[in-house]
Design a protein around this motif. Structure first.
Motif, PDB file in Angstrom:
ATOM      1  N   ASN A 191       0.853  -1.185   0.000  1.00 63.70           N
ATOM      2  CA  ASN A 191       0.000   0.000   0.000  1.00 63.70           C
ATOM      3  C   ASN A 191       0.889   1.235   0.000  1.00 63.70           C
ATOM      4  N   MET A 194      -0.274   4.402   2.030  1.00 60.24           N
ATOM      5  CA  MET A 194      -0.191   4.252   3.481  1.00 60.24           C
ATOM      6  C   MET A 194       1.262   4.176   3.940  1.00 60.24           C
ATOM      7  N   GLY A 197       2.333   7.418   4.315  1.00 56.96           N
ATOM      8  CA  GLY A 197       1.650   7.973   5.487  1.00 56.96           C
ATOM      9  C   GLY A 197       2.298   7.596   6.808  1.00 56.96           C
TER      10      GLY A 197
ATOM     11  N   ARG B  45      -7.096  14.281   4.352  1.00 60.28           N
ATOM     12  CA  ARG B  45      -6.088  13.888   3.358  1.00 60.28           C
ATOM     13  C   ARG B  45      -5.152  15.042   3.009  1.00 60.28           C
ATOM     14  N   ALA B  50      -1.754  13.387   1.646  1.00 56.23           N
ATOM     15  CA  ALA B  50      -2.146  12.416   0.621  1.00 56.23           C
ATOM     16  C   ALA B  50      -2.703  13.146  -0.595  1.00 56.23           C
ATOM     17  N   ALA B  74       4.473  12.922   8.003  1.00 51.72           N
ATOM     18  CA  ALA B  74       4.406  11.857   9.006  1.00 51.72           C
ATOM     19  C   ALA B  74       5.589  11.975   9.948  1.00 51.72           C
ATOM     20  N   ILE B  78       2.562  14.206  12.028  1.00 48.35           N
ATOM     21  CA  ILE B  78       1.147  14.081  11.666  1.00 48.35           C
ATOM     22  C   ILE B  78       0.848  12.628  11.324  1.00 48.35           C
ATOM     23  N   HIS B  80      -1.988   9.740  10.288  1.00 39.26           N
ATOM     24  CA  HIS B  80      -3.279   9.655   9.606  1.00 39.26           C
ATOM     25  C   HIS B  80      -3.784   8.227   9.676  1.00 39.26           C
ATOM     26  N   PRO B  82      -6.553   6.421   7.968  1.00 44.90           N
ATOM     27  CA  PRO B  82      -7.555   6.708   6.945  1.00 44.90           C
ATOM     28  C   PRO B  82      -8.779   5.813   7.076  1.00 44.90           C
ATOM     29  N   GLY B  86      -6.179   1.218   6.427  1.00 44.35           N
ATOM     30  CA  GLY B  86      -4.837   1.188   5.840  1.00 44.35           C
ATOM     31  C   GLY B  86      -3.861   0.250   6.524  1.00 44.35           C
TER      32      GLY B  86
END
Lengths: 305, 233
Positions: A191, A194, A197, B45, B50, B74, B78, B80, B82, B86
């Protein structure tokens, strides 16, 4: 292809059985040689084509570059082993430049990638021809001679090749399953958004993975150089077969890579014994189509990434 | 302190956010309400990186992160979680948490914080299990736990109650404010489940067509006529 009849070491075995045994083991080892090479070439393609969705038509040239690296080092008076060490480095350098200059700008444009990498493939072929001249380049194996394996006699270098390929594959499996970088790669593959992220620089991870695949293909080129005809165009054959391997085996696992290599390499070796190589290649392609039709997600499916 | 200043964004030519000003203090839980398509998820997002903002700014403390890629945000703190959570399905629970620590790399990563398991004891029990085989509620806990592994200062939660059995929703409603207080994290909570959002939040914002149209304490939203008016419930 090495084919040997009875040797003095096995005089007690009946000639008929011995011939059969010799044939089986020689074919098996020939297949294993081809399978080893295909696994190494396919590994990089499994990373770029299978996982990053990049159709890199210049992947075969990583093999060529690796083979030429061995030739170049030998022609400068260096040993085969020094050349073999240079082969993955040469592959990695070309791969890294290709990723940085072209592929990373085209991740969202797959068709452009096909055209661009095809162009790069032609440029590399012509570049090698201009630099090193026409004609096949001689590469001598580090060890001449054969090894007596009781039932058959087999060239020692091929056995070394198989050993190095297996060790490399084992190393890659350990790298991906045990190291922190391997975890990053698996995360990005599963992913990408992610992974980004959670703080992974996915662009960098892609670049490193791509370069790594190129290095392994370069190593394959170096290994195969003493057995193959070293030409600027030699990569094309490996490219086609490596695509078969990845598509037939299934994307995203080492198991798929092994299954695809065994299928393509095994079939090619067995058929090469019976019929002409071009017919063999056609039959392998046909079998690959049937295999993909029956198992669209690959022979080896559902393994962990 | 997380702030967005007049943030606007959209998908292609379709504008979704129209000048959002938001600020969330450390330890505060801000609930975001609004109908489907109001822009709640898009706002999260954009904050997480994102999706790029087409205008305005996203600021964390004194750092302007508007043009930073998602992984830099990140690493800046921060986190997230989602919609859909995820989770990395083919990795184990422990590997998911380990990957979560990547965000803390530049800020003294010291492995998986032990107190994560205080919030979510189930994650310790299931450490070696493949994450894809967890139940929805367990996956949600893993997603929040993984986010906390990055030692964030901001936590963006998008519909944590989605597809989860009621008793776990209840425990998430209790955990969210606790996590915010104990760790000094600024939490933005997007949620369709009104009970959860009103229970967990210190302050609620209502979004409509990409703008914040109403703001108030959760108690103020207990008035049903107001809710009907704002959310068409």
């Amino acid at each position: 292809m090495p084919r040997r009849g009875c040797s003095s070491a096995c005089a007690n075995v009946s000639p008929v059985r011995l011939d059969a045994m010799d044939f089986v083991i020689t074919t098996l080892l020939n297949a294993l040689t081809l399978i080893s090479i295909l696994m190494l070439v396919g590994l990089g393609l499994a990373i770029s084509f299978g996982l990053m969705n990049v159709t890199n038509l210049a992947h075969g040239e990583f093999v060529t570059v690796g083979a030429f690296a061995v030739y170049f080092v030998q022609s400068m008076g260096g040993s085969f082993w020094l050349g073999l060490a240079a082969a993955p480095i040469a592959g990695a350098v070309v791969g890294c430049i290709l990723e940085f200059a072209i592929i990373r700008h085209l991740y969202s444009r797959p068709v452009s990638t096909v055209l661009a990498t095809w162009g790069v493939s032609l440029i590399l072929q012509q570049g090698l021809e201009l630099t090193f001249g026409l004609g096949a380049k001689p590469v001598t194996p580090p060890i001449e001679g054969t090894l007596d394996l009781v039932f058959t006699v087999y060239p020692a270098y091929r056995l070394i090749l198989i050993g190095i390929a297996m060790l490399t594959l084992l190393g890659v499996v350990l790298l991906i399953s045990r190291t922190s970088f391997g975890l990053d790669i698996r995360t990005v593959i599963q992913n990408r958004e992610m992974a980004e992220g959670v703080g992974i620089n996915t662009r960098r991870t892609y670049a490193i993975a791509f370069t790594f695949g190129a290095a392994i293909a370069g190593l394959a080129g170096g290994l195969v150089a003493p057995l193959a005809i070293v030409l600027p165009q030699m990569g094309v054959n490996y490219l086609a077969n490596a695509f078969f391997v990845v598509i037939v085996g299934g994307v995203g696992s080492i198991g798929g890579l092994v299954a695809g290599s065994v299928f393509v390499g095994g079939l090619t070796s067995i058929l090469n014994y019976q019929i002409s190589p071009s017919l063999a290649q056609a039959i392998v392609l046909l079998a690959a189509i049937v295999a993909v039709r029956l198992r669209p997600n690959g022979l080896f499916n559902g393994a962990s990434r | 302190m997380l702030r967005t200043l007049a943030v606007s964004a959209g998908y292609g030519l379709l504008p979704v956010l129209n000048g959002i000003d938001l600020s969330v203090a450390p330890g505060e839980v801000v609930g975001l309400l609004g109908r489907n398509g109001a822009g709640k998820t898009t706002l999260l997002r954009v904050i997480a990186g994102a999706l790029r903002a087409s205008g305005g700014a996203v600021v964390l403390g004194d750092k302007d992160l508007t043009n930073a890629p998602a992984f830099r945000r990140a690493r800046a703190g921060i986190a997230h979680v989602p919609q859909g959570r995820g989770i990395f399905n083919q990795l184990t629970v422990r590997q998911n948490l380990e990957v979560g620590t990547r965000a803390a790399k530049d800020r003294g990563d010291s492995g998986i914080p032990a107190d994560i398991f205080g919030y979510f004891p189930i994650l310790r029990e299931r450490e070696a299990q493949i994450a894809g085989t967890l139940s929805g509620g367990q996956q949600q806990m893993l997603a929040i736990g993984r986010a906390l592994c990055g030692l964030p200062s901001v936590l963006l939660l998008d519909e944590p109650s989605e597809g989860i059995q009621p008793n776990i929703v209840q425990s998430i409603a209790e955990l969210v404010p606790r996590i915010a207080r104990e760790r000094g994290i600024a939490i933005v909570l997007v949620e369709q489940n009104l009970d959860l959002v009103l229970k967990a939040s210190d302050r609620c914002l209502v979004m409509e067509k990409g703008r914040i149209v109403h703001e108030g304490a959760p108690e103020a939203f207990a008035d049903e006529t107001l809710l009907k008016d704002l959310l068409a419930l």
